[in-house]
Write an enzyme that holds these catalytic residues in place. Structure first.
Site, short mmCIF file in Angstrom:
data_model
loop_
_atom_site.label_atom_id
_atom_site.label_comp_id
_atom_site.label_asym_id
_atom_site.label_seq_id
_atom_site.Cartn_x
_atom_site.Cartn_y
_atom_site.Cartn_z
CG ASP A 208 4.39 5.53 4.78
OD1 ASP A 208 4.29 5.02 5.91
OD2 ASP A 208 4.82 4.90 3.80
CD GLU B 109 5.86 5.27 0.39
OE1 GLU B 109 5.19 4.28 0.70
OE2 GLU B 109 5.43 6.44 0.47
CB SER C 240 3.34 7.04 -2.31
OG SER C 240 2.00 7.23 -1.90
CB CYS D 138 -4.32 9.10 2.35
SG CYS D 138 -2.95 9.61 3.39
CB CYS E 127 -1.22 4.65 8.42
SG CYS E 127 -2.61 5.83 8.54
CG ASP E 128 1.30 4.04 4.09
OD1 ASP E 128 0.30 4.60 4.57
OD2 ASP E 128 1.76 4.32 2.98
CE LYS E 129 5.93 1.20 4.42
NZ LYS E 129 4.95 2.21 4.00
#
Length: 560
Positions: A79, A446, A472, A193, A120-122
């Site tokens: 992201d 985002e 985010s 992160c 991670c995000d997705k």
């Protein structure tokens, strides 16, 4: 009978065995259960950089327990790398590609079970969606969080510190030398992160959901424990295969409800609302995730607090007991009879867990001493958000729980960012960023940079931002995202004018445009649907099929 035996057992199936043997697999290898390892390793994503090593230890565990691992690659976009440019249009839609590709590989090869590696995000929700869709034995294992960087602005730095610092630089609050120095010190090593963004929220929720082994969601990327969890995962997937404990036996209404409570209790990323909705959709569950978030936010206390709500990192959370401690503290409110990938119930996991570190009480609190008495994520509705809007009151000052201000409107993320850096956004403004929803964006980008620039320019406590896009998990300040219906579908956010008064009331769960109803109706009658921004390729298809944020942003094929 194992799934793989349909193509690997018997005289007539020599073709398939010969194909595997061309890559060095032996006759004995092909007599064992075949476990797919879906590995999103790449050099594009710091959260995935260690997954080669993690995968090897998973393989060790599978071999040790009598299985044969077969690894394949999965895409995964960071992201952070997509922020603030056209690449972010692809991030949310990539979740569907990830789910589809894993489903495809599992069915092509008739794997008996899957270990899903991503951080991670997705990638995390995409993998869990695939598990729910396939309903075979599956375990998800992330690569673990990054350590915090150099001290900056009262906390350990991370990538987002650089964006905040650019806002500070543009406002003359720091020197160029101070700004440039962060480049080599904000991110000391690989891992997802170091704050409670969407990546670590979803890794923690995978554990709360029962799809990840205890401590597997938050043990640091560079720790020995991460590698131990990888081997343990390899052993455990074989137990699930032998006992035929499939994903849908774990991903139940009760497990989703537990994950929702965990998200509320740690003030997780607002994106979790959408991702849990999508996972429940793929599992064909009856639970209404959005309504559950709305109801449970009133009664679920905030028991864990970390960056962006305070200075503590995900590694601090892990060392204060992590998800197991959070679930132990919440257990009287949880459905503890649900089965998990340990092959035991949540109650048994809580009872038997051995903590590696003494409790500090800095990040995880008990029910008797919560950070707040309501959940850290809230669902808002009103004439600006007839279906829904999502906010994260656990990550911003209580003085902002009621905000009234003048709208300043932008039809894209980039236009808003330019205006903020140019000093056109002032105290009392409600920044409106629209045409950034699943269809209108497309891809529901985002508004990360816009919020960080507001923070850097000292406006995070005197302005608000609303959008049909997303935020985010690292964003803080007064914001409302996921506004549905989106602007591209004729939602009321499309007809807000500069200077209109907008009211955000978190306590009353309201998002209102303070304009007479007859004026709103007149404006909506004049609104015209814009042409799609993309008419071919993957985004051309996605914007035709994407459901609203309130429906998880999944692809609805009845839209064709």
């Amino acid at each position: 009978m194992y799934r793989s035996e349909h193509i690997l057992k018997g005289l007539s199936n020599q073709y398939y065995r010969a194909t595997y043997k061309s890559m060095g697999f032996t006759t004995e290898d092909l007599k064992r259960p075949i476990i797919g390892i879906a590995n999103a390793w790449s050099e594009c994503v710091p959260g995935h950089y260690n997954l080669r090593q993690v995968a090897q230890r998973v393989k060790d565990g599978i071999y040790r327990a009598g299985g044969t691992p077969i690894e394949f690659g999965v895409i995964g976009g960071c992201d952070g790398m997509g922020q603030g440019h056209d690449g972010m249009h692809f991030i949310m839609p990539s979740r569907e590609l990830i789910a589809n590709s894993i489903e495809s590989m599992a069915q092509i090869n008739l794997f008996d079970g899957l270990v899903l590696l991503g951080s991670c995000d997705k990638i995390v929700p995409g993998m869990l969606m695939a598990a729910a869709r396939l309903d075979i034995p599956c375990i998800f294992l992330p690569g673990g969080p990054m350590e915090g960087g150099v001290e900056f602005d009262g906390r350990q730095a991370d990538q987002t510190s650089s964006t905040e610092a650019y806002g500070m630089l543009s406002a003359g609050k720091i020197t160029e030398e101070e700004y440039v120095s962060l480049e080599n010190t904000a991110c000391p090593g690989c891992g997802s992160c170091s704050y409670l963004g969407t990546a670590n929220t979803m890794c923690a929720l995978a554990e709360a959901l029962g799809m990840t082994l205890p401590d597997g969601g938050t043990a640091p990327a560079t720790s020995a424990i991460r590698m131990m969890k990888a081997e343990e995962t390899g052993v455990k997937i074989m137990e699930l295969v032998e006992k035929n404990i499939t994903a849908r036996q774990i991903i139940t209404d009760g497990a989703i409800r537990n994950a929702i409570k965990a998200c509320l209790a740690m003030s997780g990323s607002t994106n979790a609302v959408m991702h849990l909705t999508a996972i429940a959709y793929e599992a064909e569950l009856g639970i209404k995730v959005l309504n559950e978030f709305d109801t449970l936010s009133d009664t679920t206390p905030q028991l864990a607090k970390m960056n962006p709500a305070c200075k503590y990192s995900i590694v601090d959370f892990y060392k204060d007991g992590g998800v197991p401690r959070l679930m132990e503290n919440l257990q009287s409110m949880l459905e503890t009879d649900v089965i998990t990938v340990t092959a035991h119930t949540l109650a048994e996991n809580i009872r038997d867990h051995k903590y590696l570190y003494p409790a500090t009480g800095l990040v995880n609190h008990t029910l008797d001493d919560p950070f707040g008495y309501t959940g850290g994520v809230a669902v808002l509705r009103g004439n600006l958000a007839p279906d829904t809007g999502i906010t994260k009151p656990g990550a911003f000052d209580k003085s902002l729980h009621h905000f009234k201000g003048e709208a300043i409107c932008f039809d894209s993320e980039e236009a808003a960012e330019e205006a903020i850096l140019a000093g056109k956004v002032h105290d009392g403004h409600v920044v409106v960023i629209r045409y950034e929803g699943p269809k209108g964006g497309p891809g529901m980008r985002e508004m990360y940079k816009a919020m960080k620039y507001l923070y850097g320019r000292g406006l995070s406590k005197t302005t608000a931002l609303i959008t049909d896009g997303r935020f985010s998990g690292t964003n803080n300040g007064c914001f409302v995202g996921h506004i549905s219906p989106e602007a591209a579908e004729g939602g009321p956010i499309a007809i807000v004018h500069d200077g209109d008064l907008v009211e955000i009331d978190v306590d009353s769960k309201k998002l209102e445009l303070l304009v007479p109803q007859e004026e709103i109706e007149a404006r909506l009658k004049q609104w015209k649907r814009p042409e799609p921004k993309f008419k071919k390729g993957w985004l051309g298809l996605y914007c035709k099929l994407a459901a609203s944020g309130s429906e998880g942003g999944v692809m609805k094929f009845d839209h064709l």
